[in-house]
Design an enzyme around this catalytic site. Structure first.
Site, PDB file in Angstrom:
ATOM      1  N   ASN A 157     -12.251  -1.094  -5.078  1.00 54.63           N
ATOM      2  CA  ASN A 157     -12.741  -0.616  -6.377  1.00 54.63           C
ATOM      3  C   ASN A 157     -14.240  -0.338  -6.355  1.00 54.63           C
ATOM      4  O   ASN A 157     -14.920  -0.506  -7.366  1.00 54.63           O
ATOM      5  CB  ASN A 157     -12.404  -1.637  -7.473  1.00 54.63           C
ATOM      6  CG  ASN A 157     -10.908  -1.848  -7.587  1.00 54.63           C
ATOM      7  OD1 ASN A 157     -10.212  -1.060  -8.199  1.00 54.63           O
ATOM      8  ND2 ASN A 157     -10.397  -2.898  -6.946  1.00 54.63           N
ATOM      9  N   ASP A 162     -10.046  -5.579   6.581  1.00 54.77           N
ATOM     10  CA  ASP A 162     -10.492  -6.559   7.578  1.00 54.77           C
ATOM     11  C   ASP A 162     -10.922  -5.937   8.912  1.00 54.77           C
ATOM     12  O   ASP A 162     -10.348  -4.955   9.374  1.00 54.77           O
ATOM     13  CB  ASP A 162      -9.353  -7.539   7.883  1.00 54.77           C
ATOM     14  CG  ASP A 162      -9.061  -8.441   6.699  1.00 54.77           C
ATOM     15  OD1 ASP A 162      -9.531  -8.145   5.581  1.00 54.77           O
ATOM     16  OD2 ASP A 162      -8.357  -9.438   6.895  1.00 54.77           O
ATOM     17  N   GLU A 205     -13.022  -7.854  -2.202  1.00 56.07           N
ATOM     18  CA  GLU A 205     -11.880  -7.040  -2.652  1.00 56.07           C
ATOM     19  C   GLU A 205     -11.719  -5.791  -1.797  1.00 56.07           C
ATOM     20  O   GLU A 205     -11.107  -4.825  -2.218  1.00 56.07           O
ATOM     21  CB  GLU A 205     -11.900  -6.797  -4.169  1.00 56.07           C
ATOM     22  CG  GLU A 205     -13.087  -6.074  -4.731  1.00 56.07           C
ATOM     23  CD  GLU A 205     -13.041  -4.580  -4.464  1.00 56.07           C
ATOM     24  OE1 GLU A 205     -13.773  -4.166  -3.551  1.00 56.07           O
ATOM     25  OE2 GLU A 205     -12.320  -3.835  -5.149  1.00 56.07           O
ATOM     26  N   TRP A 206     -12.275  -5.908  -0.560  1.00 62.49           N
ATOM     27  CA  TRP A 206     -12.031  -4.931   0.514  1.00 62.49           C
ATOM     28  C   TRP A 206     -12.546  -3.533   0.192  1.00 62.49           C
ATOM     29  O   TRP A 206     -12.092  -2.547   0.796  1.00 62.49           O
ATOM     30  CB  TRP A 206     -10.532  -4.878   0.862  1.00 62.49           C
ATOM     31  CG  TRP A 206      -9.854  -6.216   0.887  1.00 62.49           C
ATOM     32  CD1 TRP A 206     -10.306  -7.326   1.534  1.00 62.49           C
ATOM     33  CD2 TRP A 206      -8.626  -6.597   0.246  1.00 62.49           C
ATOM     34  NE1 TRP A 206      -9.438  -8.375   1.330  1.00 62.49           N
ATOM     35  CE2 TRP A 206      -8.395  -7.948   0.547  1.00 62.49           C
ATOM     36  CE3 TRP A 206      -7.706  -5.911  -0.544  1.00 62.49           C
ATOM     37  CZ2 TRP A 206      -7.289  -8.649   0.078  1.00 62.49           C
ATOM     38  CZ3 TRP A 206      -6.588  -6.607  -1.009  1.00 62.49           C
ATOM     39  CH2 TRP A 206      -6.388  -7.956  -0.705  1.00 62.49           C
ATOM     40  N   GLY A 207     -13.447  -3.420  -0.782  1.00 61.37           N
ATOM     41  CA  GLY A 207     -14.011  -2.110  -1.101  1.00 61.37           C
ATOM     42  C   GLY A 207     -13.088  -1.230  -1.916  1.00 61.37           C
ATOM     43  O   GLY A 207     -13.415  -0.072  -2.192  1.00 61.37           O
ATOM     44  N   ASP A 242     -11.285 -13.800  -2.687  1.00 59.71           N
ATOM     45  CA  ASP A 242     -10.427 -12.758  -2.119  1.00 59.71           C
ATOM     46  C   ASP A 242      -9.606 -12.050  -3.206  1.00 59.71           C
ATOM     47  O   ASP A 242      -9.675 -12.407  -4.391  1.00 59.71           O
ATOM     48  CB  ASP A 242      -9.510 -13.429  -1.071  1.00 59.71           C
ATOM     49  CG  ASP A 242      -9.169 -12.507   0.086  1.00 59.71           C
ATOM     50  OD1 ASP A 242      -9.408 -11.296  -0.017  1.00 59.71           O
ATOM     51  OD2 ASP A 242      -8.629 -13.018   1.091  1.00 59.71           O
TER      52      ASP A 242
HETATM   53  C1  GAL Z   1      -8.184 -11.374   3.756  1.00 51.25           C
HETATM   54  C2  GAL Z   1      -9.675 -11.342   3.951  1.00 51.25           C
HETATM   55  C3  GAL Z   1      -9.984 -12.057   5.252  1.00 51.25           C
HETATM   56  C4  GAL Z   1      -9.475 -13.474   5.154  1.00 51.25           C
HETATM   57  C5  GAL Z   1      -8.004 -13.491   4.821  1.00 51.25           C
HETATM   58  C6  GAL Z   1      -7.480 -14.888   4.549  1.00 51.25           C
HETATM   59  O1  GAL Z   1      -7.865 -10.751   2.570  1.00 51.25           O
HETATM   60  O2  GAL Z   1     -10.123 -10.019   4.004  1.00 51.25           O
HETATM   61  O3  GAL Z   1     -11.368 -12.029   5.508  1.00 51.25           O
HETATM   62  O4  GAL Z   1     -10.203 -14.173   4.181  1.00 51.25           O
HETATM   63  O5  GAL Z   1      -7.727 -12.705   3.684  1.00 51.25           O
HETATM   64  O6  GAL Z   1      -6.142 -14.914   4.214  1.00 51.25           O
END
Ligand code: GAL
Length: 399
Positions: A198, A216, A194-196, A161
């Site tokens: 970069n 998410d 890294e949520w896209g 993450d």
């Molecule tokens: C977010 C991630 C989620 C989950 C969560 C846990 O950053 O996108 O899928 O893993 O953290 O804290």
């Protein structure tokens, strides 16, 4: 004499410097990083986060493992049991990561053994910064140590993450953990999360096996709520990314919400069909031990799963959009096509996929197989049309 001697020494030094510089210039380039050879089809499994958040323990995992088998999910292809955030409680004096002793009293190696004894694979979670999103220790500065620890526990999959990473460079940060996992000597699927932010689809191919493309997901058809996105919002963010995915490196539009209770069965069917046509990792995120037969039927639809797992590994593109009516399609091994007709509107509607949209000659006659009705439909020439319920899909295979 002294002068001549000095001059000669000077020449010698210059010569050395020149040789060193030439050598540096002609130093052989590093061989390009190679893929790790894992996840040749999108990973399938189950992850704790969407349903249980931080409320996890070894009992949660045991239940999920048992239900994975008794429900037929394992037979349908689900493989990884992934423990997301909050399993960690700290580091010991040697910097070794420690699992929460109250929640995981038997320890992670024992848990890994149990998962393996049931023919499944073991996934775990960490973070590239100092702290995870759940404020547990992240792996920053402990990458090689953690990778070795995971390997010694029998870990097969790491989700990594991006919380508390501040000014860290994403590519080199993920490279470090990718190298650490390789150095551990154990094959470990590497999930970049890294949520896209970069654009990992531009650099992740030989670093990880999948990368999140968005923030998410949450159990909602459409709309954003803070950093959480509904299924339709996530879908829109996949447009244009298809060419980046392929065997061993997948776009990850986040885990499944199927069965978590806030969407209709029709919407869950759509969510599942779209993730399959997108060649997305299929990580169930519901309580497997308590799922209804209808939810189980969605998650174990083998004909839809076969589309997700098609060995050609080409992700679908949105090939037509007329307001709320869309056509998503992907080529399949052997020359067929998987097609999803999606109706985002609030009333049912007839949607058409033309062979033109699918880049097929319009004179072609094709067999049509309905992947939810599990039956052949009349053959089609030039186009295929179907009545699609509100928030629903019709998903077919054309051969
Ligand atoms: C977010 C991630 C989620 C989950 C969560 C846990 O950053 O996108 O899928 O893993 O953290 O804290």
């Amino acid at each position: 004499m002294k002068r001549i001697f000095g001059f000669l020494i000077g020449l010698l030094v210059l010569g050395f410097m020149h040789a060193a510089a030439t050598q540096a210039e002609s130093a052989p380039p590093q061989p390009p990083r190679q893929s790790n050879g894992l996840a040749l089809t999108p990973p399938m499994g189950w992850n704790t986060w969407n349903k249980f958040g931080c409320e996890i323990s070894e009992a949660t995992i045991h239940q999920a493992v048992d239900a994975m088998i008794s429900s037929g999910m394992k037979d349908a292809g689900y493989e990884y049991i992934v423990i997301d955030d909050c399993w960690q409680s700290g580091r010991d004096a040697k910097g070794q990561i420690v699992a929460d002793p109250k929640r995981f009293p038997s320890g992670m190696r024992a848990l890994g053994n149990y998962i393996h004894s049931q023919g499944l694979k073991f996934g775990i979670y960490s973070d590239a910064g100092k702290l995870t999103c759940g404020k547990r220790p992240g792996s920053l500065g402990h990458e090689y140590q953690d990778a070795r620890t995971y390997a010694s526990w029998g870990v097969d999959y790491l989700k990594y993450d991006w919380c508390s990473t501040y000014s860290q460079d994403a590519k080199s940060t993920y490279e470090t953990m990718s190298d650490a996992l390789r150095a551990s000597g154990r094959p470990i699927v590497f999930s970049i999360c890294e949520w896209g932010l970069n654009k990992p689809w531009l650099w992740g191919e030989t670093i990880g096996n999948l990368w999140r493309t968005t923030d998410d997901i949450y159990d909602h058809w459409q709309g954003k709520h803070g950093y959480e996105h509904g299924v339709m919002d996530i879908l829109d963010l996949q447009v244009g990314l298809a060419g980046r995915a392929g065997p061993g490196h997948w776009n990850d539009p986040d885990m499944l919400e199927v069965g978590n209770g806030k969407m209709t069965l029709e919407e869950y069917k759509s969510h599942f069909s779209l993730w399959a046509v997108l060649a997305a990792p299929l990580m169930a995120g519901n309580d497997l031990a308590a799922m209804t037969p209808e939810i189980k039927a969605i998650l174990t639809n083998k004909e839809v799963i076969a589309i997700d797992q098609d060995p050609l590994g080409v992700e679908a593109s949105r090939v037509a959009k007329h307001g709320d009516y869309e056509v998503w399609a992907r080529p399949l091994k052997g020359g067929g096509r998987a097609v999803v007709l999606l109706n985002r509107s609030t009333a049912s509607h007839t949607i058409t996929a033309s062979w033109d949209d699918l880049q097929l000659p319009s004179s072609l006659s094709l067999k049509v197989h309905d992947l939810w009705a599990h039956k052949d439909l009349p053959g089609a020439k030039g186009s295929f049309s179907a009545e699609v319920p509100s928030h629903g899909v019709v998903m077919v295979r054309l051969e």
